[in-house]
Design a protein around this motif. Structure first.
Motif, PDB file in Angstrom:
ATOM      1  N   LYS A 321       0.824  -1.204   0.000  1.00 46.50           N
ATOM      2  CA  LYS A 321       0.000   0.000   0.000  1.00 46.50           C
ATOM      3  C   LYS A 321       0.857   1.253   0.000  1.00 46.50           C
ATOM      4  N   TYR A 322       2.057   1.112   0.514  1.00 47.57           N
ATOM      5  CA  TYR A 322       2.968   2.235   0.637  1.00 47.57           C
ATOM      6  C   TYR A 322       3.328   2.821  -0.728  1.00 47.57           C
ATOM      7  N   PHE A 323       3.139   2.051  -1.802  1.00 51.62           N
ATOM      8  CA  PHE A 323       3.566   2.500  -3.113  1.00 51.62           C
ATOM      9  C   PHE A 323       2.410   3.008  -3.971  1.00 51.62           C
ATOM     10  N   ASP A 324       1.189   2.963  -3.442  1.00 49.32           N
ATOM     11  CA  ASP A 324       0.046   3.428  -4.232  1.00 49.32           C
ATOM     12  C   ASP A 324       0.121   4.926  -4.497  1.00 49.32           C
ATOM     13  N   ILE A 325      -0.325   5.349  -5.680  1.00 53.04           N
ATOM     14  CA  ILE A 325      -0.333   6.758  -6.045  1.00 53.04           C
ATOM     15  C   ILE A 325      -1.688   7.097  -6.639  1.00 53.04           C
ATOM     16  N   ALA A 326      -2.280   8.178  -6.218  1.00 52.72           N
ATOM     17  CA  ALA A 326      -3.566   8.622  -6.750  1.00 52.72           C
ATOM     18  C   ALA A 326      -3.462  10.100  -7.098  1.00 52.72           C
ATOM     19  N   PRO A 327      -3.998  10.517  -8.255  1.00 51.50           N
ATOM     20  CA  PRO A 327      -3.844  11.907  -8.691  1.00 51.50           C
ATOM     21  C   PRO A 327      -4.823  12.863  -8.010  1.00 51.50           C
ATOM     22  N   ASN A 328      -4.906  12.795  -6.701  1.00 49.24           N
ATOM     23  CA  ASN A 328      -5.753  13.699  -5.938  1.00 49.24           C
ATOM     24  C   ASN A 328      -5.048  13.940  -4.604  1.00 49.24           C
ATOM     25  N   SER A 329      -4.658  15.186  -4.352  1.00 49.51           N
ATOM     26  CA  SER A 329      -3.803  15.463  -3.204  1.00 49.51           C
ATOM     27  C   SER A 329      -4.482  15.124  -1.883  1.00 49.51           C
ATOM     28  N   TYR A 330      -5.795  15.398  -1.771  1.00 53.35           N
ATOM     29  CA  TYR A 330      -6.483  15.136  -0.508  1.00 53.35           C
ATOM     30  C   TYR A 330      -6.592  13.638  -0.249  1.00 53.35           C
ATOM     31  N   LYS A 331      -7.027  12.869  -1.267  1.00 46.04           N
ATOM     32  CA  LYS A 331      -7.159  11.427  -1.100  1.00 46.04           C
ATOM     33  C   LYS A 331      -5.799  10.782  -0.849  1.00 46.04           C
ATOM     34  N   GLU A 332      -4.788  11.286  -1.560  1.00 40.07           N
ATOM     35  CA  GLU A 332      -3.457  10.723  -1.387  1.00 40.07           C
ATOM     36  C   GLU A 332      -2.922  11.020   0.012  1.00 40.07           C
ATOM     37  N   ALA A 333      -3.155  12.231   0.489  1.00 44.63           N
ATOM     38  CA  ALA A 333      -2.702  12.592   1.833  1.00 44.63           C
ATOM     39  C   ALA A 333      -3.412  11.745   2.884  1.00 44.63           C
ATOM     40  N   LEU A 334      -4.738  11.581   2.743  1.00 46.80           N
ATOM     41  CA  LEU A 334      -5.489  10.750   3.677  1.00 46.80           C
ATOM     42  C   LEU A 334      -4.987   9.314   3.676  1.00 46.80           C
ATOM     43  N   SER A 335      -4.712   8.813   2.486  1.00 47.75           N
ATOM     44  CA  SER A 335      -4.255   7.434   2.359  1.00 47.75           C
ATOM     45  C   SER A 335      -2.924   7.228   3.076  1.00 47.75           C
ATOM     46  N   ARG A 336      -2.006   8.127   2.860  1.00 51.11           N
ATOM     47  CA  ARG A 336      -0.677   7.968   3.446  1.00 51.11           C
ATOM     48  C   ARG A 336      -0.678   8.241   4.950  1.00 51.11           C
ATOM     49  N   ILE A 337      -1.511   9.185   5.371  1.00 45.69           N
ATOM     50  CA  ILE A 337      -1.647   9.437   6.805  1.00 45.69           C
ATOM     51  C   ILE A 337      -2.269   8.221   7.489  1.00 45.69           C
ATOM     52  N   SER A 338      -3.284   7.647   6.850  1.00 43.24           N
ATOM     53  CA  SER A 338      -3.944   6.471   7.413  1.00 43.24           C
ATOM     54  C   SER A 338      -2.974   5.308   7.536  1.00 43.24           C
ATOM     55  N   PHE A 339      -2.098   5.199   6.559  1.00 45.75           N
ATOM     56  CA  PHE A 339      -1.120   4.121   6.614  1.00 45.75           C
ATOM     57  C   PHE A 339      -0.102   4.349   7.725  1.00 45.75           C
ATOM     58  N   LEU A 340       0.348   5.596   7.867  1.00 37.60           N
ATOM     59  CA  LEU A 340       1.267   5.921   8.957  1.00 37.60           C
ATOM     60  C   LEU A 340       0.600   5.642  10.305  1.00 37.60           C
ATOM     61  N   LYS A 341      -0.677   5.993  10.412  1.00 40.87           N
ATOM     62  CA  LYS A 341      -1.452   5.729  11.635  1.00 40.87           C
ATOM     63  C   LYS A 341      -1.480   4.230  11.931  1.00 40.87           C
ATOM     64  N   GLN A 342      -1.700   3.433  10.906  1.00 41.69           N
ATOM     65  CA  GLN A 342      -1.767   1.988  11.079  1.00 41.69           C
ATOM     66  C   GLN A 342      -0.432   1.425  11.564  1.00 41.69           C
ATOM     67  N   VAL A 343       0.659   1.900  10.957  1.00 44.37           N
ATOM     68  CA  VAL A 343       1.985   1.395  11.347  1.00 44.37           C
ATOM     69  C   VAL A 343       2.313   1.766  12.784  1.00 44.37           C
ATOM     70  N   ILE A 344       1.952   2.994  13.175  1.00 42.77           N
ATOM     71  CA  ILE A 344       2.240   3.445  14.541  1.00 42.77           C
ATOM     72  C   ILE A 344       1.375   2.708  15.561  1.00 42.77           C
ATOM     73  N   GLU A 345       0.100   2.534  15.236  1.00 45.36           N
ATOM     74  CA  GLU A 345      -0.830   1.957  16.205  1.00 45.36           C
ATOM     75  C   GLU A 345      -0.830   0.436  16.236  1.00 45.36           C
ATOM     76  N   LYS A 346      -0.568  -0.208  15.106  1.00 46.06           N
ATOM     77  CA  LYS A 346      -0.744  -1.653  15.017  1.00 46.06           C
ATOM     78  C   LYS A 346       0.548  -2.438  14.780  1.00 46.06           C
ATOM     79  N   ASN A 347       1.638  -1.746  14.460  1.00 42.08           N
ATOM     80  CA  ASN A 347       2.824  -2.482  14.034  1.00 42.08           C
ATOM     81  C   ASN A 347       4.095  -2.006  14.739  1.00 42.08           C
ATOM     82  N   ASP A 348       3.967  -1.659  16.004  1.00 40.89           N
ATOM     83  CA  ASP A 348       5.111  -1.243  16.832  1.00 40.89           C
ATOM     84  C   ASP A 348       5.751   0.069  16.394  1.00 40.89           C
ATOM     85  N   GLY A 349       5.144   0.747  15.416  1.00 38.17           N
ATOM     86  CA  GLY A 349       5.738   1.997  14.950  1.00 38.17           C
ATOM     87  C   GLY A 349       5.750   3.071  16.016  1.00 38.17           C
ATOM     88  N   TYR A 350       4.860   2.934  17.001  1.00 40.12           N
ATOM     89  CA  TYR A 350       4.804   3.929  18.081  1.00 40.12           C
ATOM     90  C   TYR A 350       6.136   4.039  18.819  1.00 40.12           C
TER      91      TYR A 350
END
Length: 482
Positions: A321-350
């Protein structure tokens, strides 16, 4: 070479391999006081050489000089190859140009009136420039110092390169303004074999001369302790005279505001510059504390921004998912923020957001980590663009019409309610976009409750434009044990 600062080079490599964006400088600075107080006599000699050049400039300051000579003697480019300083987009800064040169030429005769042999202090100190000039801060003093000790740093790096770097990762570089010749009164170039990165050289620095925050001798510290400085003067008559002068400048019927007190102190220092030397004398006597604090601050940066960032990057890179690209800045930002959130909360990223068991101290640290998620992106990721109403943390854009603004907040921030109420809307207006996301990071149950209470009060608790990131460590199981 246990004192070697290798991690700018490591960080350059780490971020270059995971991001199409420019690479960040580390928020560290060279502190000339740490040269002065260093136990290694070679570093003390560097401090003496700094003062030798300052005295040379002071001697020239009384003459009317051509623009060419001013540029040759008083101008200094940023030595960006050490990857230190304030730049958060790339490693390029402004350097020390005309404004710095003019202030330096004008004020050197006042600042260093004893030609390097001060009456109260053990030595003259380069940082005195920051005490007199409001516009000269730690970044400028660091840049100035690096320019004047560049020959040492180049030799230092060349020696390490010869012993430790594969030849295919090095190149021969011709460097300008390496050594000053006092006979010809000109800067001389030199050639070195150094590590190569993106067709430029890497400059390594000793950790023992770096600091994270202000230099040990700094204006904010002087002002905050000004009454102590006055009271420590040996001359009782002078002490009383300075106190009376300061008192007359302050309001008589109410406590002074910070602005009023700062102005009064500045005026008092101009009238009685001996206060500067008294302050420096106090700081000289606490040199061991300067060394200990600087070591602690540098270790914090090394652990957080290199070791833990490397671990977080590895976790991010394991997902497609880390490599997905979408030509919409808001959707892309949400996607990448959501992924960072997942790594921090669910995968020891915290764990990457803690230093020695304690949460990271500033929103700035989180912002630097956030750039990790913008791998190979077609979007422009601009850190801290300022459009006249203060800087926004990030602007993600795809062309001139598609912009999304991102703000980071710590839930413990005392200004959280005020900022959530108005800040992002102001930024959106200034940047001509209606798209914005606020990310709030919390580390404790109490911070989470406070944040939620604020959002409820503002009636934005259900806003899809607000992303909460749970960095608590008391409610998670290690991913390795799940």
């Amino acid at each position: 070479m246990s004192d070697l600062l290798f991690f700018p080079f490591r960080l350059s490599y780490i971020l270059s391999t995971i991001s199409g964006q420019d690479i960040n400088d580390l928020p560290l600075f060279v502190d000339p006081f740490l040269l002065y107080t260093h136990k290694n006599t070679n570093f003390k000699k560097l401090h003496d050489e700094l003062l030798e050049y300052i005295i040379f400039l002071k001697g020239k300051s009384k003459y009317k000089l051509s623009e060419g000579l001013i540029k040759q003697w008083y101008y200094f480019p940023e030595v960006s190859q050490n990857w230190l300083g304030f730049s958060e987009t790339g490693n390029k800064g402004r350097g020390l140009g005309s404004a710095f040169a003019k202030e330096l030429k004008k004020n050197l005769p006042l600042i260093f009136k004893y030609s390097g042999k001060e009456k109260l202090t053990e030595e003259a100190h380069l940082e005195k420039i920051t005490l007199f000039n409001e516009g000269v801060g730690r970044d400028m003093i660091s840049d100035f110092t690096v320019n004047l000790i560049k020959e040492f740093l180049l030799n230092y790096t060349a020696e390490f390169t010869k012993l430790n770097i594969k030849p295919e990762l090095t190149d021969e570089f011709s460097i300008q303004k390496v050594k000053f010749d006092y006979i010809t009164e000109s800067w001389l170039p030199a050639t070195f074999i150094l590590p190569k990165f993106q067709n430029d050289y890497i400059l390594l620095s000793p950790k023992s001369i770096l600091t994270k925050d202000n230099t040990w001798i700094n204006r904010a510290n002087l002002y905050s302790r000004f009454n102590t400085v006055i009271s420590s003067l040996d001359n009782e008559i002078l002490r009383a005279k300075i106190s009376r002068y300061l008192t007359k400048l302050l309001p008589k019927h109410h406590a002074p505001t910070l602005k009023q007190f700062t102005k009064a102190v500045k005026t008092t220092i101009e009238k009685y510059p001996i206060c500067i030397d008294q302050y420096i004398s106090i700081q000289e006597r606490k040199s061991k504390m300067a060394i200990a604090k600087s070591k602690k601050r540098v270790n914090y940066i090394e652990t957080l921004h290199v070791d833990q960032v490397t671990n977080l990057n590895e976790k991010l890179a394991t997902s497609t998912k880390y490599f997905d690209i979408a030509p919409n800045s808001y959707k892309e930002a949400l996607s990448r923020i959501s992924f960072l959130k997942q790594v921090i909360e669910k995968n020891d990223g915290y764990k990457s957001l803690y230093y020695k068991g304690k949460p990271i101290k500033s929103e700035k640290d989180i912002q630097l980590i956030f750039k990790l998620v913008w791998y190979n992106t077609i979007f422009d990721v601009n850190a801290e663009p300022n459009n006249g109403r203060g800087p926004v943390d990030f602007k993600i854009s795809y062309g001139s019409k598609d912009k999304t603004l991102i703000e980071f907040k710590l839930a413990k921030n005392s200004q959280l309610k005020k900022n959530m109420k108005s800040q992002l809307n102001v930024y959106k207006s200034a940047n001509e976009t209606n798209k914005g996301i606020t990310i709030i990071v919390f580390f404790t149950k109490e911070e989470e409750a406070r944040m939620e209470n604020i959002l409820v009060q503002l009636k934005i608790e259900n806003s899809r434009h607000i992303i909460r990131i749970d960095a608590r460590k008391d409610n998670k199981k290690s991913a390795s044990k799940v």
